[in-house]
Scaffold this motif. Structure first.
Motif, mmCIF file in Angstrom:
data_model
loop_
_atom_site.group_PDB
_atom_site.id
_atom_site.type_symbol
_atom_site.label_atom_id
_atom_site.label_comp_id
_atom_site.label_asym_id
_atom_site.label_seq_id
_atom_site.Cartn_x
_atom_site.Cartn_y
_atom_site.Cartn_z
ATOM 1 N N VAL A 101 4.380 -1.263 -3.993
ATOM 2 C CA VAL A 101 3.525 -1.054 -2.972
ATOM 3 C C VAL A 101 3.644 0.373 -2.321
ATOM 4 O O VAL A 101 4.842 0.865 -2.155
ATOM 5 C CB VAL A 101 3.748 -1.888 -1.828
ATOM 6 N N HIS A 112 0.220 -1.565 -6.171
ATOM 7 C CA HIS A 112 -0.619 -2.011 -5.104
ATOM 8 C C HIS A 112 -0.835 -0.945 -3.867
ATOM 9 O O HIS A 112 0.241 -0.447 -3.279
ATOM 10 C CB HIS A 112 -0.186 -3.328 -4.506
ATOM 11 N N ARG A 162 1.777 -6.359 2.438
ATOM 12 C CA ARG A 162 1.304 -6.391 1.144
ATOM 13 C C ARG A 162 2.647 -6.625 0.113
ATOM 14 O O ARG A 162 2.678 -7.192 -0.889
ATOM 15 C CB ARG A 162 0.788 -4.858 0.616
ATOM 16 N N ALA A 163 3.900 -5.995 0.707
ATOM 17 C CA ALA A 163 4.871 -6.105 -0.081
ATOM 18 C C ALA A 163 5.246 -7.708 -0.168
ATOM 19 O O ALA A 163 5.752 -8.083 -1.306
ATOM 20 C CB ALA A 163 6.196 -5.510 0.383
ATOM 21 N N THR A 196 2.683 -9.643 -2.521
ATOM 22 C CA THR A 196 2.790 -9.560 -4.083
ATOM 23 C C THR A 196 4.075 -9.348 -4.449
ATOM 24 O O THR A 196 4.525 -9.273 -5.702
ATOM 25 C CB THR A 196 2.288 -7.988 -4.262
ATOM 26 N N ALA A 253 6.597 -7.592 -4.202
ATOM 27 C CA ALA A 253 6.996 -6.271 -4.733
ATOM 28 C C ALA A 253 8.543 -6.186 -4.697
ATOM 29 O O ALA A 253 9.133 -6.447 -3.806
ATOM 30 C CB ALA A 253 6.242 -5.280 -3.758
ATOM 31 N N VAL A 309 8.628 -0.640 -2.070
ATOM 32 C CA VAL A 309 7.747 -0.568 -1.300
ATOM 33 C C VAL A 309 8.188 0.923 -0.705
ATOM 34 O O VAL A 309 8.858 1.267 -0.412
ATOM 35 C CB VAL A 309 7.609 -1.494 0.095
#
Lengths: 369, 369
Positions: free
Chosen positions: B112, B133, B150-151, B154, B156, B159
């Motif tokens: 991310v 992302h 978002r991390a 997803t 992730a 980040v």
């Protein structure tokens, strides 16, 4: 909280280091080496023109280097009679080998090298998950026919040879290397590591069309040009392969001062001739020292001499330890049967005197140890 | 004969370059820039102590640099109040980001970042096949809450946030970044890129335990210390993560002269204070120039000023082209809505005069263009 999640490949890798630097040994011993002759550095130093250019460039270190390495690539292209599109400059041959392996090798892909050849290449291959196939040397020489045969047999994507060779200091004539290129299996790329070519006998470098897609040559300013600490290597190869480096390389990875220093060094071929003469003199001196001590100096096409200590790896390791104890930074081949040898770099007279003084007691201690 | 067989990933990569260097633009234009203000280089230059140290070291460029970067890491550890095992030195933040992505990301792994943030990080993520992302900025700031959300969403592995930010010159206070570290999802590593921290207001750098496994900080000698061309970056992080770099890095990748120059620069904090004062003065001057021309200078915590040209990307690109035509090397953000702006680095008075002279005709041409 857990730590970072590494890739499966990274989890499987050891925390290995291809070489221990002399500074680490000095810190461990609590004193400086008297002679720094273990990393095949060029103690005759870079061209005074390169030194002056780097000194003048120091105040401009606030500027990034040109990411295209334009001027250096143009000069190298003129020097080699090819186009700049056939030249990639990078952070030493080590850096370029890393990029090249990354371009071609995914986990499981076959790569062929010689058992005992350059460990940093091996480090990169394993670092990208390549399946390494090792071919024995033929005596003190890498074995082109065996390398090619193994590459064909394994469907290798890469086959590596250094000419002249490190750590054995041997070399093949240009014709042998040219024949090897002709024999490279379809879909395999031959890496011709010519780090020591500037110090080799005339007739060692083959004439290869830079557009030949079967081979990439690696050259460096670290050895003949005496700029190891500046980290400037370059590759000569077909334009599409050279361009592929741009997909992944650290575009701003080159030091500006190094670009300038290498360019100046390239223009001073008189200094290079001087270095070749000094290296030749030092090679003879090291061979004489070996002989005086009842050891066998192998013929050298490089700026180091590989000395056969006449017994096994245990004995040679003792000799090396004795030299290191006595202030001589040297190294030795890692694998049998080469590890019967030690490897000493050429250098100025004071360093040769230091070797001449340290070797007899080191040998005596090894014999009684 | 066929060419080399690239990996599937490499075949899918474009031959992209994160940034075009000013030298390329100069070659294309056939003339040198009057003011080099596009790459956020530090035109106030490195410490005179660093220059002297690099000049003195030039003749020793025949020696490889210490692969452990021992002395520089020890000095950095003392400077930051951590252990040398918490410091990794590398070929600029660019080089370290490449290694870090390689350590963690295999094809398909989520990463991310912010849409419009540092393109070289994006370059490395795509170069290792990561699934990128992108989260929008919140106005002119990166959005920590959205990045973390978002991390988490997803899963992730990485980040990324830069504080202060490039290209918007904005910053978050230390408390915001500290809170972001606390919110990093389990199994995700936060990259805190602090390339510009030496030029940011007091209170921008959070107090982070170097052993915290959730975050790795990136620092550099390229900006505040004025050594962009020497390529010295470093990471501060938990010892196991720092040690993992040794599995894959180019151990002999650092220039010896750069190691020496960076060490000398670190000891000259008086010069760093001088640079900070000069940068602050230049920031004010650039802001005044923007205002005089009816444009809006965004607040800057860096050594550059991002100037809102008051319209869209088409207009800002025209203004930038006008500056470049008039001998001013500047850049601009790549993505909307930031591409309404241009970005000009701080620099000495002569360069500021050049900007003041070039901006009015560049603007006039952009308006009528």
């Amino acid at each position: 909280m857990t730590g970072p999640r590494y890739t499966r490949l990274v989890q499987s890798l050891p925390a290995s280091v291809p070489f221990t630097g002399p500074e680490t040994l000095e810190r461990n011993a609590g004193r400086a080496f008297r002679a720094r002759l273990g990393a095949n550095e060029n103690g005759f130093g870079p061209s005074p023109r390169a030194i002056a250019a780097m000194q003048e460039a120091a105040a401009g270190a606030w500027m990034y280097g040109d990411p295209e390495n334009h001027d250096l690539r143009a000069a190298l292209a003129a020097h080699h009679g090819c186009g700049p599109e056939n030249i990639m400059v990078g952070e030493g041959i080590d850096g370029l080998l890393g990029y090249l392996v990354r371009l071609l090798i995914e986990p499981g892909d076959a790569v062929v090298t010689s058992d005992g050849a350059y460990p940093t290449f091996t480090f990169h291959v394993l670092g990208f998950g390549g399946a390494l196939h090792k071919v024995p040397y033929l005596g003190n020489h890498e074995d082109p026919a065996a390398l090619i045969a193994r590459a064909a047999e394994t469907g290798a994507k890469l086959v590596y040879i250094a000419n002249p060779d490190n750590p054995m200091a041997s070399h093949h004539p240009a014709s042998t290397i040219a024949a090897m290129v002709e024999a490279v299996p379809d879909g395999c790329l031959m890496i011709l590591d010519e780090a020591y070519i500037d110090l080799a006998p005339t007739g060692t470098a083959p004439d290869i069309d830079p557009a030949d897609p079967r081979v990439i040559r690696m050259r460096t300013f670290s050895k003949g040009y005496g700029l190891a600490g500046a980290r400037v290597g370059y590759a000569i190869g077909a334009a599409p392969l050279i361009a592929a480096f741009n997909k992944i390389r650290n575009h701003f990875g080159m030091c500006r001062t190094s670009q300038i220093g290498a360019l100046a060094a390239l223009t001073d071929q008189g200094w290079s001739a001087h270095v070749r003469a000094e290296v030749a003199r030092s090679r003879s001196r090291l061979a004489a020292i070996a002989t005086e001590n009842g050891l066998i100096a192998l013929p050298s096409a490089t700026n180091f001499v590989t000395i056969d200590c006449g017994a096994d790896g245990v004995f040679a390791r003792r000799v090396l330890a004795g030299l290191i104890e006595r202030g001589i930074f040297a190294r030795m081949p890692f694998v049998p049967p080469h590890d019967r040898c030690i490897r000493i770099s050429c250098g100025p007279d004071a360093e040769m005197v230091a070797v001449a003084e340290a070797l007899p007691p080191a040998l005596a201690a090894a014999c009684t140890g």
